[in-house]
Enzyme design. Structure first.
Site, PDB file in Angstrom:
ATOM      1  CG  HIS A  16       8.723   2.925   8.738  1.00  0.00           C
ATOM      2  ND1 HIS A  16       8.265   1.881   7.983  1.00  0.00           N
ATOM      3  CD2 HIS A  16       9.918   2.526   9.260  1.00  0.00           C
ATOM      4  CE1 HIS A  16       9.160   0.890   8.044  1.00  0.00           C
ATOM      5  NE2 HIS A  16      10.171   1.264   8.809  1.00  0.00           N
ATOM      6  NE  ARG A  56       4.414  -2.938  12.385  1.00  0.00           N
ATOM      7  CZ  ARG A  56       4.296  -2.633  11.089  1.00  0.00           C
ATOM      8  NH1 ARG A  56       5.197  -1.844  10.484  1.00  0.00           N
ATOM      9  NH2 ARG A  56       3.290  -3.076  10.380  1.00  0.00           N
ATOM     10  CD  GLU A  65      12.782  -0.857   8.040  1.00  0.00           C
ATOM     11  OE1 GLU A  65      12.477  -0.393   9.165  1.00  0.00           O
ATOM     12  OE2 GLU A  65      11.955  -1.393   7.282  1.00  0.00           O
ATOM     13  CB  THR A  91      -1.170  -0.113   7.471  1.00  0.00           C
ATOM     14  OG1 THR A  91      -0.262  -1.116   7.909  1.00  0.00           O
ATOM     15  CG2 THR A  91      -0.568   0.663   6.320  1.00  0.00           C
ATOM     16  CG  PHE A 117       0.932   0.977  -2.015  1.00  0.00           C
ATOM     17  CD1 PHE A 117       2.146   1.162  -1.359  1.00  0.00           C
ATOM     18  CD2 PHE A 117       0.296  -0.258  -1.878  1.00  0.00           C
ATOM     19  CE1 PHE A 117       2.718   0.163  -0.583  1.00  0.00           C
ATOM     20  CE2 PHE A 117       0.859  -1.274  -1.104  1.00  0.00           C
ATOM     21  CZ  PHE A 117       2.075  -1.051  -0.459  1.00  0.00           C
ATOM     22  NE  ARG A 119       0.918   3.855  10.697  1.00  0.00           N
ATOM     23  CZ  ARG A 119       1.521   2.769  10.236  1.00  0.00           C
ATOM     24  NH1 ARG A 119       1.082   1.568  10.560  1.00  0.00           N
ATOM     25  NH2 ARG A 119       2.565   2.884   9.431  1.00  0.00           N
ATOM     26  CE1 TYR A 127       7.835   2.023   3.811  1.00  0.00           C
ATOM     27  CE2 TYR A 127       8.344   4.258   3.091  1.00  0.00           C
ATOM     28  CZ  TYR A 127       7.801   3.380   4.027  1.00  0.00           C
ATOM     29  OH  TYR A 127       7.216   3.889   5.180  1.00  0.00           O
ATOM     30  CG  ASN A 167       0.708   5.383   7.366  1.00  0.00           C
ATOM     31  OD1 ASN A 167       1.787   5.938   7.193  1.00  0.00           O
ATOM     32  ND2 ASN A 167       0.515   4.116   7.093  1.00  0.00           N
ATOM     33  CE  LYS A 206       5.247   6.116   7.056  1.00  0.00           C
ATOM     34  NZ  LYS A 206       4.236   5.257   6.338  1.00  0.00           N
TER      35      LYS A 206
HETATM   36  P1  RTP Z   1       5.299   1.339   7.260  1.00  0.00           P
HETATM   37  O1  RTP Z   1       6.153   0.342   6.480  1.00  0.00           O
HETATM   38  O2  RTP Z   1       5.297   2.705   6.640  1.00  0.00           O
HETATM   39  O3  RTP Z   1       5.642   1.326   8.714  1.00  0.00           O
HETATM   40  O4  RTP Z   1       3.774   0.859   7.201  1.00  0.00           O
HETATM   41  P2  RTP Z   1       3.222  -0.608   7.434  1.00  0.00           P
HETATM   42  O5  RTP Z   1       4.340  -1.552   7.737  1.00  0.00           O
HETATM   43  O6  RTP Z   1       2.114  -0.506   8.419  1.00  0.00           O
HETATM   44  O7  RTP Z   1       2.606  -0.926   6.013  1.00  0.00           O
HETATM   45  P3  RTP Z   1       3.321  -1.535   4.714  1.00  0.00           P
HETATM   46  O8  RTP Z   1       2.505  -2.681   4.241  1.00  0.00           O
HETATM   47  O9  RTP Z   1       4.781  -1.774   4.969  1.00  0.00           O
HETATM   48  O10 RTP Z   1       3.168  -0.366   3.654  1.00  0.00           O
HETATM   49  C1  RTP Z   1       4.048   0.727   3.626  1.00  0.00           C
HETATM   50  C2  RTP Z   1       3.261   2.004   3.430  1.00  0.00           C
HETATM   51  O11 RTP Z   1       2.654   1.980   2.150  1.00  0.00           O
HETATM   52  C3  RTP Z   1       1.374   2.599   2.208  1.00  0.00           C
HETATM   53  N1  RTP Z   1       0.352   1.669   1.801  1.00  0.00           N
HETATM   54  N2  RTP Z   1      -0.621   2.002   1.035  1.00  0.00           N
HETATM   55  N3  RTP Z   1      -2.963   1.970  -0.560  1.00  0.00           N
HETATM   56  C4  RTP Z   1      -2.589   0.863   0.059  1.00  0.00           C
HETATM   57  O12 RTP Z   1      -3.203  -0.166  -0.004  1.00  0.00           O
HETATM   58  C5  RTP Z   1      -1.380   0.918   0.865  1.00  0.00           C
HETATM   59  N4  RTP Z   1      -0.883  -0.095   1.520  1.00  0.00           N
HETATM   60  C6  RTP Z   1       0.236   0.386   2.133  1.00  0.00           C
HETATM   61  C7  RTP Z   1       1.125   3.026   3.636  1.00  0.00           C
HETATM   62  O13 RTP Z   1       1.411   4.406   3.759  1.00  0.00           O
HETATM   63  C8  RTP Z   1       2.117   2.191   4.425  1.00  0.00           C
HETATM   64  O14 RTP Z   1       2.506   2.842   5.601  1.00  0.00           O
HETATM   65 MG    MG Z   2       6.074  -1.718   6.537  1.00  0.00          MG
END
Ligand code: RTP
Ligand code: MG
Length: 135
Positions: A117, A87, A128, A93, A59, A104, A51, A114, A11
Site C-alpha cells: 500500500h 506510487r 495515514e 493496483t 471489494f 506489484r 480503508y 497486491n 501487505k
Molecule cells: P492501496 O490503497 O492498497 O495502496 O491500493 P491502491 O491505492 O492502488 O488502490 P485503491 O483504489 O486505494 O484500492 C485499495 C485496495 O483495494 C483492492 N481493490 N480491489 N477488486 C477491485 O476492483 C479492487 N479495487 C481495489 C486492492 O487490493 C487495492 O490495493
Molecule cells: Mg489506495
C-alpha cells in the site's frame, strides 16, 4: 521539489512470501528513507478504519479480510517527492497492469493480494501516518 513523507504497508501476501527485505531495498535504492517502522497484525477495526474511504465499495469486505489475514509491516518513507515516487515504485493496483520492474509486477499475485500500500496524496499521507504513528 519538496521533501515529503508517505505511508507504506507491506501487505500480508508479501510478508508471507518472505520479501520484506527485497521490498524495503527498492525504497532505499530509490533514495527513500525509512523513518518509522512497525510489524503488526491489524485488527478488523484497524483495517476498516484505515480503508474507511472504500467502505461502500463492493471489494471492502474482501480487502479487510485480506489485510487481517497475517502480519503487515507499516513504515513511513521520507524523501524528495516521496508520495508520487512510492506510487511509481509500487506500480498499478492490478499487478497484471503494473509496469515492468515495479513491486506489484514482481511480487503481487492479484488485485486483492497486491503486496504493498502507498498513500495516494498529501492529505492521505498525513491521515495515514497519524493513524499508525500519531503526530
Ligand atoms: P492501496 O490503497 O492498497 O495502496 O491500493 P491502491 O491505492 O492502488 O488502490 P485503491 O483504489 O486505494 O484500492 C485499495 C485496495 O483495494 C483492492 N481493490 N480491489 N477488486 C477491485 O476492483 C479492487 N479495487 C481495489 C486492492 O487490493 C487495492 O490495493
Ligand atoms: Mg489506495
Amino acid at each position: 521539489m519538496a521533501t515529503e513523507r508517505t505511508l507504506s504497508i507491506i501487505k500480508p501476501d508479501a510478508v508471507a512470501k518472505n520479501v520484506i527485505g527485497e521490498i524495503l531495498s527498492r525504497f532505499e535504492k530509490a533514495g527513500l528513507k525509512v523513518v518509522e517502522m512497525q510489524m503488526k497484525s491489524l485488527s478488523k477495526a484497524e483495517a476498516e478504519g484505515f480503508y474507511a474511504e472504500h467502505k461502500e465499495r463492493p471489494f471492502f469486505a474482501d480487502l479487510v479480510a485480506f489485510m487481517t489475514s497475517g502480519p503487515v509491516v507499516v513504515q513511513v518513507l521520507e524523501g524528495e517527492n516521496a508520495i508520487a515516487q512510492n506510487r511509481e515504485l509500487m506500480g498499478a493496483t492490478n499487478p497484471k497492469e503494473a509496469a515492468e520492474g515495479t513491486i506489484r509486477r514482481d511480487f503481487a499475485e492479484s488485485i486483492d493480494a497486491n503486496a504493498v500500500h502507498g498513500s495516494d496524496s498529501a492529505a492521505s499521507a498525513e491521515r495515514e501516518i497519524g493513524y499508525f504513528f500519531g503526530n
